[in-house]
Design an enzyme around this catalytic site. Structure first.
Site, PDB file in Angstrom:
ATOM      1  N   ASP A   2       1.968 -13.276  12.604  1.00 27.68           N
ATOM      2  CA  ASP A   2       1.314 -13.029  11.277  1.00 27.68           C
ATOM      3  C   ASP A   2       2.136 -12.107  10.451  1.00 27.68           C
ATOM      4  O   ASP A   2       2.500 -11.260  10.794  1.00 27.68           O
ATOM      5  CB  ASP A   2       0.022 -12.467  11.597  1.00 27.68           C
ATOM      6  CG  ASP A   2      -1.190 -12.312  10.369  1.00 27.68           C
ATOM      7  OD1 ASP A   2      -0.698 -13.176   9.519  1.00 27.68           O
ATOM      8  OD2 ASP A   2      -2.050 -11.784  10.357  1.00 27.68           O
ATOM      9  N   ASP A  38       0.793 -10.043   6.613  1.00 29.99           N
ATOM     10  CA  ASP A  38      -0.456 -10.105   5.670  1.00 29.99           C
ATOM     11  C   ASP A  38      -0.475 -11.288   4.778  1.00 29.99           C
ATOM     12  O   ASP A  38       0.223 -11.709   4.155  1.00 29.99           O
ATOM     13  CB  ASP A  38      -0.204  -8.864   4.760  1.00 29.99           C
ATOM     14  CG  ASP A  38      -0.704  -7.444   5.467  1.00 29.99           C
ATOM     15  OD1 ASP A  38      -1.182  -7.534   6.397  1.00 29.99           O
ATOM     16  OD2 ASP A  38      -0.399  -6.643   4.918  1.00 29.99           O
ATOM     17  N   GLU A  46      -4.373  -9.635   1.969  1.00 32.25           N
ATOM     18  CA  GLU A  46      -3.883  -9.058   0.478  1.00 32.25           C
ATOM     19  C   GLU A  46      -5.153  -9.074  -0.608  1.00 32.25           C
ATOM     20  O   GLU A  46      -5.352  -8.073  -1.170  1.00 32.25           O
ATOM     21  CB  GLU A  46      -2.743  -9.897  -0.097  1.00 32.25           C
ATOM     22  CG  GLU A  46      -1.509  -9.671   0.877  1.00 32.25           C
ATOM     23  CD  GLU A  46      -0.841  -8.109   0.801  1.00 32.25           C
ATOM     24  OE1 GLU A  46      -1.445  -7.401  -0.212  1.00 32.25           O
ATOM     25  OE2 GLU A  46      -0.084  -7.768   1.361  1.00 32.25           O
ATOM     26  N   GLY A 100       5.689  -3.375  -1.447  1.00 31.20           N
ATOM     27  CA  GLY A 100       5.137  -2.099  -1.372  1.00 31.20           C
ATOM     28  C   GLY A 100       4.324  -1.772  -2.023  1.00 31.20           C
ATOM     29  O   GLY A 100       4.201  -1.868  -3.260  1.00 31.20           O
ATOM     30  N   LYS A 153       2.968   1.567  -2.974  1.00 37.40           N
ATOM     31  CA  LYS A 153       3.375   2.670  -3.955  1.00 37.40           C
ATOM     32  C   LYS A 153       4.119   2.242  -5.214  1.00 37.40           C
ATOM     33  O   LYS A 153       3.758   2.532  -6.022  1.00 37.40           O
ATOM     34  CB  LYS A 153       4.054   3.821  -3.055  1.00 37.40           C
ATOM     35  CG  LYS A 153       3.315   4.526  -1.956  1.00 37.40           C
ATOM     36  CD  LYS A 153       3.981   5.596  -1.175  1.00 37.40           C
ATOM     37  CE  LYS A 153       5.028   5.414  -0.105  1.00 37.40           C
ATOM     38  NZ  LYS A 153       4.543   5.096   1.070  1.00 37.40           N
ATOM     39  N   HIS A 213      -1.945   6.382  -1.996  1.00 37.41           N
ATOM     40  CA  HIS A 213      -1.492   5.528  -1.025  1.00 37.41           C
ATOM     41  C   HIS A 213      -1.890   5.692   0.170  1.00 37.41           C
ATOM     42  O   HIS A 213      -2.273   4.651   1.093  1.00 37.41           O
ATOM     43  CB  HIS A 213       0.027   5.126  -1.226  1.00 37.41           C
ATOM     44  CG  HIS A 213       0.135   3.937  -0.271  1.00 37.41           C
ATOM     45  ND1 HIS A 213       0.659   3.770   0.993  1.00 37.41           N
ATOM     46  CD2 HIS A 213       0.456   2.744  -0.767  1.00 37.41           C
ATOM     47  CE1 HIS A 213       0.886   2.608   1.382  1.00 37.41           C
ATOM     48  NE2 HIS A 213       0.546   1.788   0.567  1.00 37.41           N
TER      49      HIS A 213
END
Length: 109
Positions: A10, A12, A19, A53, A55, A84
């Site tokens: 898997d 995300d 997500e 990412g 951040k 974050h």
């Protein structure tokens, strides 16, 4: 010893849309906790997913649209790290408490 019947790989958003329904929601919760009025809708978050990412997504948002409170380059770096970290904790909590909702429709659920 029993044989392995299946192996799932898997990422995300592949099996479960973490997500849209996890990370995005956690970002929005974090913004609110930190006193921002920013809210990422599904369409805008899809655009942000082109940036790798969490951040980096927040910094991209700051550079392209700005947060609801003005900040300097020096302020944004430390704030993004702090936000974050909180976003990740909220995501883990959200997934843990909503596990059955996210797993609906998966084999064995």
């Amino acid at each position: 010893m029993s044989k392995i019947k299946a192996v799932f790989f898997d990422q995300d958003g592949v099996i479960i849309d973490t997500e849209r329904d996890g990370h995005r929601v956690s970002f929005n919760m974090t913004f609110k906790e930190f006193g921002f009025t920013d809210e990422w809708d599904v369409e805008y978050y899809h655009e942000l997913l082109q940036v790798g990412g969490g951040k980096e997504r927040m910094k991209h948002h700051w550079k392209t649209k700005g947060f609801s409170k003005p900040m300097t380059e020096e302020e944004i770096d430390s704030l993004v790290k702090e936000m974050h970290k909180r976003k990740t904790a909220l995501f883990v909590e959200l997934i843990s408490t909503a596990n059955s909702r996210f797993a609906r429709g998966c084999i064995g659920s």
